[in-house]
Design a protein around this motif. Structure first.
Motif, PDB file in Angstrom:
ATOM      1  N   VAL A   7      28.840 -10.568   3.243  1.00  0.00           N
ATOM      2  CA  VAL A   7      27.706 -11.066   2.473  1.00  0.00           C
ATOM      3  C   VAL A   7      27.711 -10.303   1.157  1.00  0.00           C
ATOM      4  O   VAL A   7      27.907  -9.090   1.143  1.00  0.00           O
ATOM      5  CB  VAL A   7      26.383 -10.845   3.227  1.00  0.00           C
ATOM      6  CG1 VAL A   7      25.190 -11.271   2.387  1.00  0.00           C
ATOM      7  CG2 VAL A   7      26.393 -11.592   4.556  1.00  0.00           C
ATOM      8  N   VAL A   8      27.514 -11.014   0.071  1.00  0.00           N
ATOM      9  CA  VAL A   8      27.543 -10.381  -1.258  1.00  0.00           C
ATOM     10  C   VAL A   8      26.217 -10.611  -1.965  1.00  0.00           C
ATOM     11  O   VAL A   8      25.470 -11.526  -1.621  1.00  0.00           O
ATOM     12  CB  VAL A   8      28.695 -10.958  -2.117  1.00  0.00           C
ATOM     13  CG1 VAL A   8      30.048 -10.631  -1.501  1.00  0.00           C
ATOM     14  CG2 VAL A   8      28.549 -12.461  -2.297  1.00  0.00           C
ATOM     15  N   ASP A   9      25.921  -9.762  -2.953  1.00  0.00           N
ATOM     16  CA  ASP A   9      24.710 -10.032  -3.728  1.00  0.00           C
ATOM     17  C   ASP A   9      24.972 -11.188  -4.689  1.00  0.00           C
ATOM     18  O   ASP A   9      24.225 -12.156  -4.728  1.00  0.00           O
ATOM     19  CB  ASP A   9      24.150  -8.795  -4.422  1.00  0.00           C
ATOM     20  CG  ASP A   9      25.135  -8.043  -5.296  1.00  0.00           C
ATOM     21  OD1 ASP A   9      26.320  -8.432  -5.377  1.00  0.00           O
ATOM     22  OD2 ASP A   9      24.723  -7.041  -5.901  1.00  0.00           O
ATOM     23  N   VAL A  10      26.059 -11.127  -5.436  1.00  0.00           N
ATOM     24  CA  VAL A  10      26.454 -12.208  -6.354  1.00  0.00           C
ATOM     25  C   VAL A  10      27.967 -12.394  -6.221  1.00  0.00           C
ATOM     26  O   VAL A  10      28.732 -11.496  -6.590  1.00  0.00           O
ATOM     27  CB  VAL A  10      26.073 -11.867  -7.815  1.00  0.00           C
ATOM     28  CG1 VAL A  10      26.503 -12.982  -8.755  1.00  0.00           C
ATOM     29  CG2 VAL A  10      24.580 -11.594  -7.936  1.00  0.00           C
ATOM     30  N   LEU A  11      28.387 -13.525  -5.700  1.00  0.00           N
ATOM     31  CA  LEU A  11      29.808 -13.748  -5.406  1.00  0.00           C
ATOM     32  C   LEU A  11      30.698 -13.568  -6.628  1.00  0.00           C
ATOM     33  O   LEU A  11      31.706 -12.859  -6.563  1.00  0.00           O
ATOM     34  CB  LEU A  11      30.021 -15.135  -4.801  1.00  0.00           C
ATOM     35  CG  LEU A  11      31.463 -15.508  -4.474  1.00  0.00           C
ATOM     36  CD1 LEU A  11      32.096 -14.503  -3.524  1.00  0.00           C
ATOM     37  CD2 LEU A  11      31.533 -16.905  -3.892  1.00  0.00           C
ATOM     38  N   ALA A  12      30.346 -14.195  -7.741  1.00  0.00           N
ATOM     39  CA  ALA A  12      31.196 -14.116  -8.929  1.00  0.00           C
ATOM     40  C   ALA A  12      31.366 -12.669  -9.397  1.00  0.00           C
ATOM     41  O   ALA A  12      32.445 -12.271  -9.834  1.00  0.00           O
ATOM     42  CB  ALA A  12      30.611 -14.969 -10.047  1.00  0.00           C
ATOM     43  N   GLN A  13      30.317 -11.898  -9.285  1.00  0.00           N
ATOM     44  CA  GLN A  13      30.376 -10.503  -9.734  1.00  0.00           C
ATOM     45  C   GLN A  13      31.168  -9.646  -8.753  1.00  0.00           C
ATOM     46  O   GLN A  13      31.994  -8.831  -9.155  1.00  0.00           O
ATOM     47  CB  GLN A  13      28.941  -9.975  -9.864  1.00  0.00           C
ATOM     48  CG  GLN A  13      28.826  -8.627 -10.536  1.00  0.00           C
ATOM     49  CD  GLN A  13      27.395  -8.331 -10.924  1.00  0.00           C
ATOM     50  OE1 GLN A  13      26.802  -9.061 -11.696  1.00  0.00           O
ATOM     51  NE2 GLN A  13      26.848  -7.269 -10.380  1.00  0.00           N
ATOM     52  N   CYS A  14      30.951  -9.831  -7.455  1.00  0.00           N
ATOM     53  CA  CYS A  14      31.683  -9.050  -6.449  1.00  0.00           C
ATOM     54  C   CYS A  14      33.177  -9.366  -6.464  1.00  0.00           C
ATOM     55  O   CYS A  14      33.997  -8.498  -6.181  1.00  0.00           O
ATOM     56  CB  CYS A  14      31.101  -9.293  -5.066  1.00  0.00           C
ATOM     57  SG  CYS A  14      29.475  -8.546  -4.830  1.00  0.00           S
ATOM     58  N   ALA A  15      33.526 -10.602  -6.782  1.00  0.00           N
ATOM     59  CA  ALA A  15      34.937 -10.983  -6.833  1.00  0.00           C
ATOM     60  C   ALA A  15      35.670 -10.281  -7.969  1.00  0.00           C
ATOM     61  O   ALA A  15      36.888 -10.117  -7.922  1.00  0.00           O
ATOM     62  CB  ALA A  15      35.062 -12.495  -6.985  1.00  0.00           C
ATOM     63  N   VAL A  16      34.924  -9.820  -8.964  1.00  0.00           N
ATOM     64  CA  VAL A  16      35.531  -9.163 -10.122  1.00  0.00           C
ATOM     65  C   VAL A  16      35.483  -7.642 -10.009  1.00  0.00           C
ATOM     66  O   VAL A  16      36.417  -6.957 -10.395  1.00  0.00           O
ATOM     67  CB  VAL A  16      34.829  -9.613 -11.425  1.00  0.00           C
ATOM     68  CG1 VAL A  16      35.313  -8.830 -12.621  1.00  0.00           C
ATOM     69  CG2 VAL A  16      35.043 -11.095 -11.645  1.00  0.00           C
ATOM     70  N   MET A  17      34.376  -7.106  -9.455  1.00  0.00           N
ATOM     71  CA  MET A  17      34.242  -5.649  -9.479  1.00  0.00           C
ATOM     72  C   MET A  17      33.767  -5.014  -8.185  1.00  0.00           C
ATOM     73  O   MET A  17      33.629  -3.804  -8.112  1.00  0.00           O
ATOM     74  CB  MET A  17      33.319  -5.227 -10.621  1.00  0.00           C
ATOM     75  CG  MET A  17      31.888  -5.679 -10.462  1.00  0.00           C
ATOM     76  SD  MET A  17      30.821  -4.977 -11.704  1.00  0.00           S
ATOM     77  CE  MET A  17      30.697  -6.300 -12.857  1.00  0.00           C
ATOM     78  N   GLY A  18      33.517  -5.769  -7.152  1.00  0.00           N
ATOM     79  CA  GLY A  18      33.045  -5.188  -5.904  1.00  0.00           C
ATOM     80  C   GLY A  18      34.184  -4.855  -4.963  1.00  0.00           C
ATOM     81  O   GLY A  18      35.358  -5.001  -5.298  1.00  0.00           O
ATOM     82  N   ASP A  19      33.812  -4.424  -3.763  1.00  0.00           N
ATOM     83  CA  ASP A  19      34.833  -4.177  -2.740  1.00  0.00           C
ATOM     84  C   ASP A  19      35.575  -5.469  -2.426  1.00  0.00           C
ATOM     85  O   ASP A  19      36.764  -5.436  -2.105  1.00  0.00           O
ATOM     86  CB  ASP A  19      34.183  -3.616  -1.470  1.00  0.00           C
ATOM     87  CG  ASP A  19      33.625  -2.222  -1.682  1.00  0.00           C
ATOM     88  OD1 ASP A  19      34.239  -1.448  -2.432  1.00  0.00           O
ATOM     89  OD2 ASP A  19      32.579  -1.911  -1.087  1.00  0.00           O
ATOM     90  N   LEU A  20      34.886  -6.579  -2.514  1.00  0.00           N
ATOM     91  CA  LEU A  20      35.522  -7.875  -2.294  1.00  0.00           C
ATOM     92  C   LEU A  20      36.714  -8.064  -3.222  1.00  0.00           C
ATOM     93  O   LEU A  20      37.737  -8.625  -2.823  1.00  0.00           O
ATOM     94  CB  LEU A  20      34.506  -9.007  -2.506  1.00  0.00           C
ATOM     95  CG  LEU A  20      35.052 -10.427  -2.410  1.00  0.00           C
ATOM     96  CD1 LEU A  20      35.603 -10.712  -1.012  1.00  0.00           C
ATOM     97  CD2 LEU A  20      33.981 -11.439  -2.783  1.00  0.00           C
ATOM     98  N   HIS A  21      36.593  -7.583  -4.437  1.00  0.00           N
ATOM     99  CA  HIS A  21      37.683  -7.696  -5.423  1.00  0.00           C
ATOM    100  C   HIS A  21      38.993  -7.151  -4.846  1.00  0.00           C
ATOM    101  O   HIS A  21      40.049  -7.757  -4.993  1.00  0.00           O
ATOM    102  CB  HIS A  21      37.303  -6.947  -6.702  1.00  0.00           C
ATOM    103  CG  HIS A  21      38.455  -6.682  -7.603  1.00  0.00           C
ATOM    104  ND1 HIS A  21      39.037  -7.668  -8.376  1.00  0.00           N
ATOM    105  CD2 HIS A  21      39.149  -5.541  -7.844  1.00  0.00           C
ATOM    106  CE1 HIS A  21      40.039  -7.136  -9.057  1.00  0.00           C
ATOM    107  NE2 HIS A  21      40.126  -5.857  -8.747  1.00  0.00           N
ATOM    108  N   HIS A  22      38.916  -6.021  -4.178  1.00  0.00           N
ATOM    109  CA  HIS A  22      40.124  -5.395  -3.626  1.00  0.00           C
ATOM    110  C   HIS A  22      40.702  -6.220  -2.479  1.00  0.00           C
ATOM    111  O   HIS A  22      41.924  -6.349  -2.361  1.00  0.00           O
ATOM    112  CB  HIS A  22      39.819  -3.969  -3.176  1.00  0.00           C
ATOM    113  CG  HIS A  22      39.329  -3.104  -4.292  1.00  0.00           C
ATOM    114  ND1 HIS A  22      40.144  -2.678  -5.318  1.00  0.00           N
ATOM    115  CD2 HIS A  22      38.092  -2.635  -4.575  1.00  0.00           C
ATOM    116  CE1 HIS A  22      39.441  -1.966  -6.173  1.00  0.00           C
ATOM    117  NE2 HIS A  22      38.183  -1.929  -5.750  1.00  0.00           N
ATOM    118  N   ALA A  23      39.832  -6.787  -1.651  1.00  0.00           N
ATOM    119  CA  ALA A  23      40.310  -7.645  -0.556  1.00  0.00           C
ATOM    120  C   ALA A  23      40.964  -8.909  -1.109  1.00  0.00           C
ATOM    121  O   ALA A  23      41.978  -9.368  -0.580  1.00  0.00           O
ATOM    122  CB  ALA A  23      39.153  -7.991   0.376  1.00  0.00           C
ATOM    123  N   LEU A  24      40.388  -9.458  -2.183  1.00  0.00           N
ATOM    124  CA  LEU A  24      40.980 -10.642  -2.815  1.00  0.00           C
ATOM    125  C   LEU A  24      42.330 -10.311  -3.433  1.00  0.00           C
ATOM    126  O   LEU A  24      43.305 -11.055  -3.260  1.00  0.00           O
ATOM    127  CB  LEU A  24      40.037 -11.192  -3.892  1.00  0.00           C
ATOM    128  CG  LEU A  24      38.692 -11.737  -3.411  1.00  0.00           C
ATOM    129  CD1 LEU A  24      37.803 -12.076  -4.601  1.00  0.00           C
ATOM    130  CD2 LEU A  24      38.880 -12.934  -2.500  1.00  0.00           C
TER     131      LEU A  24
END
Length: 91
Positions: A7-24
């Motif tokens: 679950v993310v706060d803002v998908l577009a933002q997490c895809a660029v700079m969150g932990d999600l970015h590293h998984a992507l």
């Protein structure tokens, strides 16, 4: 992250700079693998945990509204505790 419900706060933002970015970047996940944005859970548009052992990961990169809410909370607690220093920022 790939084996959890993310679950993310803002998908577009997490895809660029969150932990999600590293998984992507590692190819472990795609944006479509993200379970929901936080607002979707709160509004009931996406399901919450269905089993006690289900693992959720919340990736938050922070938004201005969250920053303001945290600042207000810190200010109120400081006022109640009599802590801090009052500054005149106008003069």
């Amino acid at each position: 992250m790939a084996s959890a419900r993310v679950v993310v706060d803002v998908l577009a933002q997490c895809a660029v700079m969150g932990d999600l970015h590293h998984a992507l970047a590692a190819g472990a996940m795609k944006e479509g693998d993200v379970h929901a944005e936080l607002a979707d859970l709160v509004a009931g548009r996406r399901p919450v945990r269905r089993a006690r052992d289900e693992v959720f990961i919340f990736d938050s990169t922070g938004t201005a509204l969250e920053d303001v809410a945290a600042a207000v909370l810190a200010y109120e607690k400081a006022m109640v505790a009599g802590a801090g220093v009052r500054l005149d920022l106008v003069g």
